[in-house]
Scaffold this motif. Structure first.
Motif, PDB file in Angstrom:
ATOM      1  N   GLN A  92      -6.530 -21.235 -18.378  1.00  0.00           N
ATOM      2  CA  GLN A  92      -7.950 -20.902 -18.393  1.00  0.00           C
ATOM      3  C   GLN A  92      -8.276 -20.178 -17.101  1.00  0.00           C
ATOM      4  O   GLN A  92      -7.737 -20.490 -16.039  1.00  0.00           O
ATOM      5  CB  GLN A  92      -8.788 -22.174 -18.524  1.00  0.00           C
ATOM      6  CG  GLN A  92     -10.281 -21.905 -18.608  1.00  0.00           C
ATOM      7  CD  GLN A  92     -11.083 -23.200 -18.715  1.00  0.00           C
ATOM      8  OE1 GLN A  92     -10.536 -24.282 -18.563  1.00  0.00           O
ATOM      9  NE2 GLN A  92     -12.366 -23.076 -18.987  1.00  0.00           N
ATOM     10  N   ASP A  93      -9.182 -19.209 -17.204  1.00  0.00           N
ATOM     11  CA  ASP A  93      -9.596 -18.496 -16.001  1.00  0.00           C
ATOM     12  C   ASP A  93     -10.441 -19.420 -15.135  1.00  0.00           C
ATOM     13  O   ASP A  93     -11.405 -20.021 -15.608  1.00  0.00           O
ATOM     14  CB  ASP A  93     -10.400 -17.252 -16.378  1.00  0.00           C
ATOM     15  CG  ASP A  93     -10.796 -16.462 -15.158  1.00  0.00           C
ATOM     16  OD1 ASP A  93      -9.879 -15.863 -14.540  1.00  0.00           O
ATOM     17  OD2 ASP A  93     -11.971 -16.457 -14.812  1.00  0.00           O
ATOM     18  N   PRO A  94     -10.133 -19.572 -13.857  1.00  0.00           N
ATOM     19  CA  PRO A  94     -10.891 -20.518 -13.010  1.00  0.00           C
ATOM     20  C   PRO A  94     -12.343 -20.100 -12.804  1.00  0.00           C
ATOM     21  O   PRO A  94     -13.202 -20.941 -12.556  1.00  0.00           O
ATOM     22  CB  PRO A  94     -10.110 -20.498 -11.691  1.00  0.00           C
ATOM     23  CG  PRO A  94      -9.385 -19.200 -11.690  1.00  0.00           C
ATOM     24  CD  PRO A  94      -9.048 -18.915 -13.114  1.00  0.00           C
ATOM     25  N   ASP A  95     -12.655 -18.788 -12.910  1.00  0.00           N
ATOM     26  CA  ASP A  95     -14.034 -18.309 -12.724  1.00  0.00           C
ATOM     27  C   ASP A  95     -14.714 -18.014 -14.055  1.00  0.00           C
ATOM     28  O   ASP A  95     -15.799 -17.423 -14.080  1.00  0.00           O
ATOM     29  CB  ASP A  95     -14.033 -17.042 -11.862  1.00  0.00           C
ATOM     30  CG  ASP A  95     -13.460 -17.298 -10.481  1.00  0.00           C
ATOM     31  OD1 ASP A  95     -13.691 -18.400  -9.947  1.00  0.00           O
ATOM     32  OD2 ASP A  95     -12.748 -16.412  -9.952  1.00  0.00           O
ATOM     33  N   ASN A  96     -14.081 -18.409 -15.143  1.00  0.00           N
ATOM     34  CA  ASN A  96     -14.619 -18.142 -16.486  1.00  0.00           C
ATOM     35  C   ASN A  96     -14.906 -16.651 -16.699  1.00  0.00           C
ATOM     36  O   ASN A  96     -15.866 -16.261 -17.348  1.00  0.00           O
ATOM     37  CB  ASN A  96     -15.892 -18.957 -16.738  1.00  0.00           C
ATOM     38  CG  ASN A  96     -15.601 -20.448 -16.775  1.00  0.00           C
ATOM     39  OD1 ASN A  96     -14.538 -20.850 -17.246  1.00  0.00           O
ATOM     40  ND2 ASN A  96     -16.529 -21.246 -16.270  1.00  0.00           N
ATOM     41  N   CYS A  97     -14.056 -15.806 -16.089  1.00  0.00           N
ATOM     42  CA  CYS A  97     -14.254 -14.357 -16.245  1.00  0.00           C
ATOM     43  C   CYS A  97     -12.887 -13.696 -16.307  1.00  0.00           C
ATOM     44  O   CYS A  97     -12.460 -12.988 -15.381  1.00  0.00           O
ATOM     45  CB  CYS A  97     -15.076 -13.798 -15.088  1.00  0.00           C
ATOM     46  SG  CYS A  97     -15.606 -12.078 -15.384  1.00  0.00           S
ATOM     47  N   LEU A  98     -12.162 -13.955 -17.367  1.00  0.00           N
ATOM     48  CA  LEU A  98     -10.821 -13.420 -17.534  1.00  0.00           C
ATOM     49  C   LEU A  98     -10.823 -11.886 -17.542  1.00  0.00           C
ATOM     50  O   LEU A  98      -9.896 -11.257 -17.040  1.00  0.00           O
ATOM     51  CB  LEU A  98     -10.207 -13.953 -18.829  1.00  0.00           C
ATOM     52  CG  LEU A  98      -8.816 -13.432 -19.186  1.00  0.00           C
ATOM     53  CD1 LEU A  98      -7.815 -13.832 -18.119  1.00  0.00           C
ATOM     54  CD2 LEU A  98      -8.391 -13.934 -20.558  1.00  0.00           C
ATOM     55  N   ALA A  99     -11.868 -11.325 -18.104  1.00  0.00           N
ATOM     56  CA  ALA A  99     -11.918  -9.862 -18.221  1.00  0.00           C
ATOM     57  C   ALA A  99     -11.825  -9.183 -16.868  1.00  0.00           C
ATOM     58  O   ALA A  99     -11.281  -8.085 -16.733  1.00  0.00           O
ATOM     59  CB  ALA A  99     -13.189  -9.450 -18.933  1.00  0.00           C
ATOM     60  N   ARG A 100     -12.409  -9.833 -15.833  1.00  0.00           N
ATOM     61  CA  ARG A 100     -12.374  -9.234 -14.496  1.00  0.00           C
ATOM     62  C   ARG A 100     -10.926  -9.158 -13.981  1.00  0.00           C
ATOM     63  O   ARG A 100     -10.560  -8.227 -13.275  1.00  0.00           O
ATOM     64  CB  ARG A 100     -13.241 -10.049 -13.538  1.00  0.00           C
ATOM     65  CG  ARG A 100     -13.268  -9.446 -12.123  1.00  0.00           C
ATOM     66  CD  ARG A 100     -14.090 -10.274 -11.152  1.00  0.00           C
ATOM     67  NE  ARG A 100     -15.504 -10.214 -11.504  1.00  0.00           N
ATOM     68  CZ  ARG A 100     -16.264 -11.259 -11.837  1.00  0.00           C
ATOM     69  NH1 ARG A 100     -15.702 -12.479 -11.889  1.00  0.00           N
ATOM     70  NH2 ARG A 100     -17.534 -11.134 -12.134  1.00  0.00           N
ATOM     71  N   GLN A 101     -10.084 -10.159 -14.333  1.00  0.00           N
ATOM     72  CA  GLN A 101      -8.708 -10.188 -13.822  1.00  0.00           C
ATOM     73  C   GLN A 101      -7.743  -9.346 -14.652  1.00  0.00           C
ATOM     74  O   GLN A 101      -6.674  -8.957 -14.173  1.00  0.00           O
ATOM     75  CB  GLN A 101      -8.186 -11.641 -13.790  1.00  0.00           C
ATOM     76  CG  GLN A 101      -8.991 -12.554 -12.881  1.00  0.00           C
ATOM     77  CD  GLN A 101      -8.184 -13.779 -12.471  1.00  0.00           C
ATOM     78  OE1 GLN A 101      -7.265 -13.660 -11.681  1.00  0.00           O
ATOM     79  NE2 GLN A 101      -8.560 -14.933 -13.035  1.00  0.00           N
TER      80      GLN A 101
END
Length: 591
Positions: A92-101
């Motif tokens: 899971q993305d830790p910042d709830n923003c997978l798209a940014r990474q």
């Protein structure tokens, strides 16, 4: 145990312990916190040795005891669960923003792939009035008035009206292809990995990785080493066992042969039938004289002997007893070894070690071997060896042994021309405290007999008689000729010892067979020692111990001895001493 086998086992055990120790260290259960997923191979927790996991499977623990997976491009994801059987990891993305990474993520350089995924193109639009209206904006990337959309197919991009949008980047994204269910809202998703894919850092200071197909290099190297050692074990161990058994067999044969030869070399009694067998029916005759005949014999394949068959004439009994009694109990490098004897009815024989170069007489007198002359250095070594042998007879035994027949014929030479004294038929035994010995008959060979043996007017017979004989032998070695030829009747014949003394006394050098530098010095030393030994009075002669020291010392330190012929008027170099002429007459009469 065989040293090579020990080395092999040591290396094998070292490798095994290292592998076992590393395996045990990696097998320890590791978690980030009590609720975190179990971390084991192919994953490696930060702090563990590199061999505990594959490259690219590195995990770390956050301050909150959460498990973190780092992917290429510094993309970090929280690990929720790991299923090793299906090779699946839930992240899971830790910042709830997978798209940014996703813009920095390139899974082609990673051992992981999305479980379901497709390439998406991200657009930043200035208005929500676009053909992408049927897409949900990505909340973490959108701001009011500037929504960001993800178009899942590159083919759709060219058909959509995206004139008010700016293309950001394209990247693979997780999702269900069947339902266009892409995860950009913070939900967990899965990654899959394959055991056949190995990834490593491109550079030591970079987080980018590159992947190759195949198995772990660690496994390849370890397997190669283990296979090599296993191959060595299969090949070397049987060979070493075979070699060891062969060495043991060879050693047994060697020991057995040594014992056989040792038995053969002990002074043993043989029958006359044995003598005929040893000499192959008296096939190879080495020499013949008044004492008997000598034949070459063989006790074993490598032990050759000289067998003297004694004549059945008067006096043989005493000669036989003297030989066996003296030579059977003495052992010295410069004395011929008595191997055995035979006393079978009227047949008597003596068995000696075989010396291939025969006697010294052959090399200093015989014309047959004149082309093989001994060097002065070798003559000096022979003289020292003879002197040490006589010294041993006089001082090294329990009883003093007087040889009474020292002459070139009784000096035998081995294969290296080392001298050995032989023929003890005339020897006598006496205690070391005894200063004189009684004699009923003259013992010795004309030309080597000491004056006191012929007449008590010159002193008592003692071990100094052997010293005199040795001196005469030395002078013959110097001249390469006999001192006296008794077959010549003319009294004008040159007496060589006196000739030597007169030359040295007036300071003239002995230019006899001089070929190399240093020959003159050796010839002069041998001559001076010989003249010291033939002094008429026994008390004026040195002991054999002193003689050895003189021969081993430096020649220029020796001084001329008194004139042994000074009892007469001076003679010229062409006439012998009258005193010695008288002695020759006595000897001739006794003979």
């Amino acid at each position: 145990m065989d040293p090579y086998l020990c080395l092999f086992l040591f290396l094998f055990l070292t490798l095994f312990v290292e592998m076992r120790g590393g395996r045990d260290e990696c097998m320890k259960s590791n978690r980030c916190g009590d609720q975190g997923p179990l971390i084991q191979f192919p994953f490696r927790l930060q702090g563990q040795p590199p061999h505990c996991g594959y490259p690219g499977f590195n995990l770390s623990c956050t301050e909150n005891n959460q498990t973190m997976l780092e992917l290429p491009g510094s993309v970090k994801l929280l690990v929720k669960d790991i299923t090793y059987k299906s090779r699946e990891i839930i992240v899971q993305d830790p910042d709830n923003c997978l798209a940014r990474q996703l813009g920095n993520l390139n899974l082609s350089a990673s051992p992981f792939q999305f479980n379901f995924g497709e390439e998406n193109t991200f657009f930043d639009c200035s208005s929500d009035k676009t053909d992408a209206y049927f897409y949900q904006p990505i909340p973490c990337l959108s701001i009011p008035g500037n929504p960001v959309y993800a178009v899942h197919s590159s083919e759709l991009v060219q058909y959509l009206n995206l004139s008010s949008c700016r293309r950001l980047y394209s990247a693979s994204a997780p999702g269900n292809q069947a339902y266009r269910d892409y995860i950009f809202n913070g939900s967990a998703f899965s990654l899959k990995w394959s055991n056949s894919k190995i990834c490593r850092l491109k550079k030591s200071d970079s987080t980018e990785t590159e992947c190759i197909k195949g198995v772990s290099k660690k496994i390849i190297v370890t397997g190669a080493i283990f296979g090599f050692f296993l191959l060595m074990l299969v090949i070397v161990v049987p060979y070493r066992v075979y070699s060891s058994n062969k060495v043991e067999r060879d050693n047994k044969v060697k020991v057995k042969k040594f014992l056989e030869d040792y038995e053969a070399l002990k002074p043993s009694r043989y029958s006359y039938a044995d003598i005929k067998r040893i000499t192959s029916q008296f096939k190879d005759k080495l020499g013949e004289g008044g004492y008997g005949t000598v034949y070459k014999g063989k006790l074993s394949d490598e032990v050759f002997v000289a067998v003297k068959i004694l004549n059945n004439s008067q006096g043989n009994g005493e000669e036989f007893i003297n030989e066996v009694a003296t030579m059977g109990t003495i052992h010295h490098v410069n004395i011929v070894r008595l191997v055995g004897f035979c006393a079978d009815r009227f047949n008597r024989a003596l068995i000696y070690e075989y010396l291939p170069n025969e006697s010294l007489e052959k090399f200093i007198f015989s014309k047959v071997v004149k082309n093989y002359s001994l060097s002065w250095k070798k003559l000096q070594e022979i003289a020292i060896g003879i002197a040490k042998g006589i010294e041993y007879l006089h001082q090294g035994c329990d009883q003093r042994i007087l040889h009474f027949d020292i002459k070139p014929h009784n000096i035998l030479l081995d294969h290296n021309f080392n001298p050995k004294i032989s023929d003890f038929g005339l020897a006598k035994l006496c205690s070391k405290e005894q200063s004189a010995v009684s004699m009923t008959i003259v013992r010795g060979t004309m030309g080597y007999i000491a004056p006191e043996v012929l007449s008590r007017n010159f002193g008592n017979v003692s071990y100094k008689s052997d010293v005199y004989s040795f001196g005469m032998l030395l002078l013959e070695m110097v001249g390469g000729r006999k001192n006296i030829d008794v077959s010549v009747e003319s009294t004008s014949q040159v007496y060589f010892p006196e000739w030597i003394y007169n030359h040295l006394d007036i300071g003239e050098e002995l230019h006899i067979r001089i070929e190399e530098e240093g020959d003159v010095e050796i010839a002069k030393k041998l001559a001076i020692v010989g003249l010291s030994c033939i002094q008429w009075c026994p008390v004026d002669r040195p002991s054999m111990k002193i003689v050895v020291q003189m021969l081993e010392g430096e020649g220029d330190k020796l001084t001329m001895p008194p004139n042994p012929f000074a009892s007469t008027v001076p003679t010229n170099l062409s006439k012998p001493s009258r005193v010695f002429q008288q002695e020759l007459t006595i000897i001739s009469e006794l003979e």
